[in-house]
Design a protein around this motif. Structure first.
Motif, short mmCIF file in Angstrom:
data_model
loop_
_atom_site.label_atom_id
_atom_site.label_comp_id
_atom_site.label_asym_id
_atom_site.label_seq_id
_atom_site.Cartn_x
_atom_site.Cartn_y
_atom_site.Cartn_z
N SER A 86 45.44 33.24 125.28
CA SER A 86 44.63 34.44 125.17
C SER A 86 43.39 34.09 124.35
N GLU A 87 42.35 34.88 124.52
CA GLU A 87 41.06 34.61 123.85
C GLU A 87 40.56 35.89 123.22
N ASP A 89 37.30 38.14 121.87
CA ASP A 89 35.90 38.23 122.27
C ASP A 89 35.08 37.24 121.43
N PRO A 98 32.44 39.30 126.00
CA PRO A 98 33.87 39.57 126.20
C PRO A 98 34.66 38.29 126.49
N THR A 100 36.71 37.86 128.67
CA THR A 100 36.77 37.66 130.12
C THR A 100 35.57 36.87 130.66
N SER A 101 34.64 36.52 129.79
CA SER A 101 33.54 35.63 130.19
C SER A 101 34.03 34.19 130.30
N ALA A 103 36.88 31.09 131.29
CA ALA A 103 37.93 30.66 132.22
C ALA A 103 38.64 29.46 131.60
N THR A 123 41.35 33.45 134.25
CA THR A 123 40.25 34.04 133.49
C THR A 123 40.89 34.52 132.20
N LEU A 124 40.35 34.08 131.09
CA LEU A 124 40.93 34.45 129.80
C LEU A 124 40.66 35.93 129.51
N SER A 125 41.50 36.47 128.64
CA SER A 125 41.33 37.85 128.18
C SER A 125 41.99 37.97 126.82
N ASN A 126 41.92 39.19 126.27
CA ASN A 126 42.57 39.43 124.98
C ASN A 126 44.09 39.44 125.10
N GLN A 129 47.80 35.16 129.06
CA GLN A 129 47.87 34.82 130.49
C GLN A 129 48.70 33.55 130.62
#
Length: 171
Positions: A86-87, A89, A98, A100-101, A103, A123-126, A129
């Protein structure tokens, strides 16, 4: 002199034959041997930091971040594990991009021992994944990869150094 030695030899033989236990070779004693195989843990190592480089607004920057290694020392007959990433922001103090910018591309996975791995580019997100799963593991094993993280910089990105935190987890 022969008469003295012969009776002494005969007495020694007689003593050996009447001693208890010496003539009972059919009941050989046995020893039960036991031991314990200890198990270790499921663990992971990741790079402490990674610099992706720089780029202009509207471009993409990417770089391998360094090796990620899962070590499974649980000594299991049938082992499996899942790695998530997870990433947060990305911020530069006054501007935010964000998570989600970004990968995450796993790349080639190298293993030791017996384990079947399945990589998944995301695609990474908070939210975590799934990026790599290990299955059909036998005994101790490892898996290592050097993922590439790419960030798409929006056309309106404000200049500055952005920082985010990539968190890996294994279970």
């Amino acid at each position: 002199m022969r008469l003295r030695i012969l009776p002494a030899a005969a007495a020694s033989v007689a003593l050996v034959l009447v001693q208890p236990g010496l003539a009972d070779a059919a009941a050989d004693p046995s020893t039960t041997v036991t031991f314990t195989v200890t198990s270790g843990a499921l663990s992971m190592s990741v790079p402490v930091g990674a610099a992706l480089g720089s780029g202009a607004p509207g471009t993409q920057i990417s770089s391998p971040i360094g090796p990620v290694t899962v070590t499974d020392n649980r000594a299991l007959l049938s082992a499996s594990w899942t790695v998530t990433a997870s990433e947060t922001d990305f911020t530069n103090g006054s501007s935010t991009l964000p998570a989600t910018s970004a990968a995450y591309t796993v790349g080639t996975v190298t293993t030791t021992g017996t384990i079947t791995v399945t990589p998944t580019n995301v695609t990474l997100s908070n939210s975590p994944q799934v990026v790599v799963t290990g299955s059909a593991g036998v005994e101790d094993n490892t898996a290592s990869w050097d993922p590439t993280v790419s960030v798409a910089l929006p056309a309106g990105a404000i200049s500055g150094t952005y920082t985010g935190t990539l968190t890996h987890s294994v279970a």
